[in-house]
Design a protein around this motif. Structure first.
Motif, short mmCIF file in Angstrom:
data_model
loop_
_atom_site.label_atom_id
_atom_site.label_comp_id
_atom_site.label_asym_id
_atom_site.label_seq_id
_atom_site.Cartn_x
_atom_site.Cartn_y
_atom_site.Cartn_z
N UNK A 61 -6.58 7.12 6.85
CA UNK A 61 -6.49 5.69 6.57
C UNK A 61 -5.51 5.48 5.41
N UNK A 62 -5.39 4.21 4.96
CA UNK A 62 -4.42 3.90 3.90
C UNK A 62 -4.96 4.17 2.50
N UNK A 63 -6.16 4.71 2.41
CA UNK A 63 -6.75 4.94 1.09
C UNK A 63 -6.18 6.22 0.45
N UNK A 95 -7.71 7.83 -1.81
CA UNK A 95 -8.87 8.72 -1.93
C UNK A 95 -9.75 8.55 -0.70
N UNK A 155 -10.92 0.75 5.15
CA UNK A 155 -11.26 1.62 4.04
C UNK A 155 -12.09 2.82 4.43
N UNK A 168 -14.06 2.56 -0.72
CA UNK A 168 -12.66 2.51 -1.09
C UNK A 168 -11.89 1.76 -0.01
N UNK A 169 -11.02 0.85 -0.45
CA UNK A 169 -10.23 0.07 0.50
C UNK A 169 -8.75 0.20 0.17
N UNK A 170 -7.87 -0.09 1.14
CA UNK A 170 -6.45 -0.13 0.79
C UNK A 170 -6.26 -1.11 -0.37
N UNK A 171 -5.35 -0.78 -1.25
CA UNK A 171 -5.16 -1.55 -2.48
C UNK A 171 -5.00 -3.05 -2.22
N UNK A 195 0.81 -1.22 0.00
CA UNK A 195 0.00 0.00 0.00
C UNK A 195 0.84 1.27 0.00
#
Lengths: 468, 468
Positions: free
Chosen positions: A190-192, A194, B420, B352-355, A113
Motif C-alpha cells: 500500500x502507500x504507507x 510503515x 491504509x 496507518x494511512x497514506x499521508x 504521497x
C-alpha cells in the motif's frame, strides 16, 4: 558462468491452438522468426528457442496464460526487455515466454504521497522521467535503464550506480500485484511508509527472478529530486590509492551518490570508443558524484577532491558544468559496450565484496587474469563494493572457455572468502546457479527451495534457474 | 484488539526435567513466581502463564531448545524485553517461552563497512549508543527503545519517530542468524550493500513476529551521524491546519526526520505529567525535527516555520538549544506513559494511512470516540501517516469494552477504506489478528499461511498469532 550449448525446441506442441483460443487474437507468437528475438537475453552464450511467446496486454491475460501453463504443467518464463545478465529470462526448451513489454502504462504519479504506480512493461527510464516531471526522483539506475523494464528491474532487484547512497530497487517498491503459479492474483502492499501487517510478502517477490510469480502492477516510492549535483574525476597510479580514497571518503562521513571505478583496460576501451580525452596511462579512474543541497554538494565535492589528493591522486578534475558531468557519466555508462567491441564474447561478472576488501579483490582479479592467461577488464561501483570484472574472450574457443570457467571459479571463491556475494545486482539465473550453494550453505539453499516449493509446487515458473 | 480473558496453564508437564537436562544448569525457570513476569507483554488485557521459561545464553542453547520443542511439538514463543504492543510475545498456554534477553553482546562495530554485529538481547538504545561512539547513527527509534531488545525490534520490524526520512528497522538489517523451526541454524546476509544471490530470505524473518524462526545474531547497517539538528514546535487551532502544514512541507521537498503530532487530550496528559509549559488549549501540537548538514538544517527549519505560519499556526517555537529540543522530544516520547495514568486500561492503536488521508482519519477517530461514548486521545507520526489513537478505558467494565471493540472495528474499516494498514509498527500478534484477512484479502492471507506452513510445518513457533 558456464557457457551452454545453444538449445532448440522440438516441433510445435499440440497445445498451442488451445492457448491461442483462450487469449485475444494476436497474443501468441509461434513463427520461428517471431520466436528468435526471445531465445536469449543479455547474457553471453545462452540461447533456447521457446515453443511460443505470449505478448500479454492485461493482468487478466497474464493470469489466463499462467493458469493454462499450470493446468498443462508447461514451463513459463516471464520477460520484459530481456536485458538480464545472468540468463534469468532465457526460455526453457518447449516452454512459454510470457512477455510483459506491452503492459506499459504509467497509472498514477501521486506527489502528495510520493508514489508512482505503473504496469511492469514501462521502461525504467520512463519511470525516472515521469518522476522528474513531478519534481521527484526515482533513484535506481541500472546500466540498462534506457531499455530495461521496471518489472524486470523488480524481478531482478536491480542495482545501479547510486546503491551506496540511495539503495537498490527493493528500497523503492511499496506494492506489487502478482499472478501466482496457479494463476490467482494477489495485491501486496500500500502507500504507507510503515506497514507490518503480516510477513512482507512483496519482499519475497522482489528479486525472485520470475521463479515465484509474475508481476503485473507496481507501486513505487519516489523521493524529492536533489536540487544540486557535482561530478569529479580522479586519476590514480595504483588501485590501492583509489581504494584508500574511497575509505577516506567514508571515514569523513561523506556518502556520495556515485563512486565509479574503471581500470586501465576499461579506460582504454572507453576512450577508444567515446574519444572524450581520458588519460589511458593511469591505473584507475574514479568518477565521484555528490548530490543534494547546493551547500552540501559544494562541501562534499571539495572534501572528496582533498581526500583524493591526500591519497596520491595524479589529477582531480571537477566537471565545469552539467554538460561535462554528463559526458563523464556517459563514458562510465558506456564501459560495457566499449569493452564488448574488443573480442567476440564479453562475460560480465558481478561479484561484490565488503567495501574494505575492494583493493584486495581488484588485485586478486588482476592476478587471476594472469594466472589463466585471460584478458579481464574491471569496472564497477566502489561505494558499494560491486565489481564487474569483464572477461574478454571468444565462446568458439573451447580451450579458452575452459580457462574462463576456471577463472570465474577462482574469483567466486575469493569473493566468498572475503565475505562477499556471487552477485551484487545481476541475479543468479543460469549463470550463477552453480555457485549459489557455496554462498548460502546447505541450510540456506534448502530454505530457498522450500519457499519455492510452497509457492510453485509444480515448478512451472522459470524452472531450472537460481535454486532449481 | 479483542481483550481476552486471562489464561493459566495446567500442572507442570512431564517433559520439564528432560528439557532441563539438555541445557546448562539454571537455564529453565519453572517456579510460578519466576514465570509470572513472562506471562504478558506491553499489550493490555492479555495474559497467559507458560509452562516454563528458557533463559538462553548462546545460539546452541537456542537451537537445543527449539529442537526439543520440535520433537515434542511444544508451542514455543520467542521473547526479548516483552515491550510488544500487539501481544506477539504473550505465551501460549502449556508452552515454552524462549527469552533472548541474556544474549546481549555487541560483537563488532565496523566503521569501514558501516555495520554493527550483535546478539538479539542487546537493547535498542545500546545499539544506538555503540553506533554513536563510532561517530555513526542507527536511526530506528521505537518508543520503547530504552528497554526493547534489538532482536524484538527486528522480529516486529519496529518503526519509530524517524520513519519518513530514515525508514524502519527492516531498512537497517543486512544479515540474520536464525534458528529454524526444526532447530537447524541458517545465516542469511552479509556486509554487502548489494546482494541478489537468491530470494531475500532475511526479509521473510524481519517482521515475522516469532512465527518463522528465532533470531540469534544480527548484522545491522549504520549511517554517518547527522552533524546538526533543529527542533521546532508548532501549535494549531485545527487538525486540518496541522495536516495542511505536513502536506506543504512535503510539497516543498522537505523530508524532516520527525513530524510528531499530539492532539488536545494528549497534550493535556503530557503537560499534567511533565509540566514543561505546553499550551493545553490548542487542537494540535506538531513537533518537527530536521537533521543533517548545518546549512540544510537551518534552511529546512526556516522553511517549515514559514509553511506552518502560512497554514495558520497559532505559534511556532524553535528550540533554543539541545536541552530544550530534548525536553520537547521527551515530552512527545512520554505521551503513552502520560495517557496511561488517566484510566486503568490504555489501548494503544496503530493504524496507518497514506499521508494525504491524515486529516480525514483524525476527524474520523474523533467522531468515532463520540459515537461510542469513549475517550480516545490521538498522537503519532504525521510524516508517515502512522497514528496512535489511544483508547482510555477500563478492562473490568464489560459494557465499555464492547464499545471499545466496536470503535476499533470502525477505525480499522475506515483505515482500510483509505488505503491504509491495520498496523504501521506494532505488529499483528493477537491484537490485530481478527483484522488481518480484511487487509490482505483471501489470496494474500492464504499466501502467508503457505509460507508459514513451509517453514514451520508443525506450527510450534508462536502458534495462534498473526495468520494462525
Amino acid at each position: 558462468m558456464k557457457p551452454a550449448a545453444p538449445q532448440e525446441a522440438g516441433p510445435p506442441p499440440d497445445w498451442l491452438e488451445e492457448l491461442a483460443r483462450r487469449l485475444p487474437a494476436g497474443r501468441v507468437l509461434t513463427a520461428p522468426e517471431d520466436l528468435e528475438p526471445y531465445a536469449f537475453d543479455g547474457t553471453a552464450a545462452l540461447r533456447t528457442r521457446p515453443a511460443a511467446v505470449v505478448m500479454a496486454r492485461t493482468r487478466d491475460e497474464v493470469a489466463a496464460t499462467v493458469r493454462f501453463a499450470a493446468e498443462r504443467k508447461i514451463p513459463l518464463v516471464g520477460r520484459g526487455s530481456g536485458t538480464g545478465l545472468s540468463g534469468g529470462s532465457v526460455p526453457v526448451a518447449g516452454g512459454l515466454v510470457l512477455c510483459l513489454a506491452r503492459m506499459k502504462r504509467i497509472l498514477e504519479v501521486d506527489a502528495a504521497n510520493l508514489t508512482l504506480s505503473c504496469e511492469p512493461g514501462v521502461l525504467t527510464a520512463e519511470v525516472a522521467a515521469a518522476a522528474e516531471q513531478a519534481g521527484l526522483f526515482y533513484p535506481p539506475d541500472p546500466g540498462s535503464m534506457k531499455i530495461s523494464t521496471i518489472g524486470g528491474n523488480v524481478a531482478e532487484n536491480s542495482g545501479g550506480l547510486r546503491g551506496l547512497k540511495y539503495g537498490v530497487t527493493r528500497d523503492y517498491v511499496l506494492g506489487l500485484e502478482v499472478v501466482l503459479a496457479d494463476g490467482s492474483v494477489v495485491w501486496l502492499g500500500n502507500k504507507c511508509v510503515k506497514d507490518v501487517a503480516g510477513l512482507s510478502l512483496k519482499d519475497l517477490f522482489i528479486g525472485s527472478e520470475g521463479c515465484l510469480g509474475i508481476i503485473t502492477r507496481l507501486l513505487l516510492k519516489l523521493v524529492p529530486k536533489p536540487p544540486a549535483r557535482r561530478t569529479l574525476l580522479a586519476l590514480f597510479g595504483s588501485m590501492e590509492a583509489a581504494a584508500e580514497t574511497v575509505s577516506g571518503i567514508i571515514a569523513a562521513k561523506i556518502i556520495p551518490c556515485t563512486l565509479e571505478f574503471l581500470d586501465r583496460t576499461t579506460i582504454g576501451a572507453v576512450e577508444a570508443h567515446a574519444r572524450i580525452g581520458l588519460p589511458t596511462e593511469v591505473a584507475a579512474l574514479v568518477l565521484m558524484e555528490t548530490d543534494g543541497h547546493p551547500a552540501v554538494v559544494e562541501e562534499e565535492a571539495e572534501g572528496m577532491a582533498t581526500i583524493a589528493k591526500a591519497n596520491g591522486a595524479l589529477e582531480v578534475r571537477v566537471a565545469a558544468d552539467e554538460a561535462e558531468a554528463l559526458r563523464l557519466a556517459t563514458a562510465r555508462r558506456s564501459a560495457f559496450a566499449a569493452l564488448a567491441r574488443i573480442r567476440p564474447t564479453t562475460i560480465l561478472e558481478d561479484v561484490t565484496v565488503p567495501r574494505s576488501e575492494l583493493a584486495t579483490m581488484v588485485a586478486f582479479i588482476q592476478a587471476t587474469a594472469e594466472k589463466h592467461d585471460l584478458r579481464i577488464a574491471t569496472f564497477g561501483h566502489l561505494g558499494d563494493g560491486n565489481l564487474h570484472p569483464t572477461i574478454l574472450t571468444d565462446e568458439t574457443n573451447a580451450a579458452e572457455m575452459e580457462r574462463v570457467e576456471a577463472a570465474i571459479g577462482d574469483i567466486v571463491d575469493e569473493t566468498l572468502r572475503l565475505g562477499g556475494t556471487i552477485t551484487g545486482e545481476h541475479g543468479v539465473g543460469l549463470a550463477k546457479k552453480p555457485y549459489l550453494r557455496s554462498q548460502l550453505g546447505e541450510e540456506g539453499h534448502a530454505l530457498l527451495r522450500r519457499v519455492k516449493a510452497a509457492l510453485d509446487p509444480d515448478g512451472i515458473l522459470n524452472p531450472g534457474k537460481v535454486h532449481d
